[in-house]
Write a protein that holds these residues in place. Sequence first.
Motif, short mmCIF file in Angstrom:
data_model
loop_
_atom_site.label_atom_id
_atom_site.label_comp_id
_atom_site.label_asym_id
_atom_site.label_seq_id
_atom_site.Cartn_x
_atom_site.Cartn_y
_atom_site.Cartn_z
N GLN A 143 0.82 -1.21 0.00
CA GLN A 143 0.00 0.00 0.00
C GLN A 143 0.85 1.27 0.00
OE1 GLN A 143 -3.29 0.00 -0.41
NE2 GLN A 143 -3.32 -2.24 -0.41
N TYR B 244 3.21 1.88 -2.11
CA TYR B 244 3.80 2.11 -3.42
C TYR B 244 2.77 2.38 -4.52
CZ TYR B 244 7.69 -0.30 -1.09
OH TYR B 244 8.68 -0.68 -0.22
N ARG B 245 3.23 3.11 -5.53
CA ARG B 245 2.55 3.21 -6.81
C ARG B 245 3.58 2.83 -7.88
NH1 ARG B 245 -2.99 3.42 -7.20
NH2 ARG B 245 -3.84 4.73 -5.53
N THR C 142 -3.56 -6.79 -5.56
CA THR C 142 -3.20 -5.50 -4.95
C THR C 142 -2.22 -4.75 -5.84
OG1 THR C 142 -3.58 -6.32 -2.71
CG2 THR C 142 -2.12 -4.42 -2.94
N HIS D 173 -3.83 -3.31 -8.98
CA HIS D 173 -4.63 -2.12 -8.62
C HIS D 173 -3.75 -0.89 -8.44
CE1 HIS D 173 -7.96 0.15 -7.00
NE2 HIS D 173 -7.24 0.44 -5.93
N ARG D 174 -2.49 -1.09 -8.06
CA ARG D 174 -1.60 0.02 -7.75
C ARG D 174 -0.58 0.32 -8.87
NH1 ARG D 174 -2.83 1.63 -2.97
NH2 ARG D 174 -1.07 3.07 -2.82
#
Length: 251
Positions: free
Chosen positions: A164, A166-167, A197, A200-201
């Motif tokens: 969560q 990171y992008r 996950t 999504h990122r």
Amino acid sequence: MLAEERFSLILKQLERQRTVTVQELCEALNTSESTIRRDLTELDRLGKLNKVHGGATLPDSRFLADEPTMAAKETLAVAQKRSIAQTAAGLIQADDFVFIDAGSTTLELVHALEGDALKAGYVTNGVAHARALARKGCRVYLPGGLLRPQTEAIVGAPALASLQQYRFTKAFMGANGVALEAGFTTPDPEEAAVKATVVHRARESWFLVDDAKFARICPAVIADLHSGAILTNRCPNPKYKQYTLVKETEL
């Protein structure tokens, strides 16, 4: 040779290879192209296979719950995986921040990295991948979590929480199955959760799958076909191109 004998041999070869071409069947059965095409049409009508341009695939309904070990996977479809990996490596630029999934094809991707791709930043949940990236002098981050012995992948709630942070500009993912109605799937729900996950990122997600992974369905869903592009050596069914971008290394 009787038609029933040819049908049996065609299905046995398809079971072994997952996909077959008309030319391969002509040579294996010592039969004319017109006869093979008629046989494929009839087997397609019976629901035994999917007839596609130039050959056939197994129907998109083969369910697989078992998973080979990482060591076993590394011995399968080696040439195809290397071809996919070389193309994938060429997509990475110096300013990218990349996620590399655990898996044998993605490990080949790490081995193929060179030039500007070595300047990119990396996150991976594969222990072997992290080690190989570090040996190449790359900046690499590992999420916390549970190490799954079967695939040497880091999974679990701590891994999901770490991701969560990171992008990603690009994500290179593995999957055990790709099917029209089921999308991208894998045997383990915890690995599927990590993969989902990441997708999504990520701005751009590529699923690295050799042609044997098509028409396979595993218990845990990662994402539907619209969620990521497919990078493969050969796409056995053109219908996949109606759902997402498909890049083939064998043209």
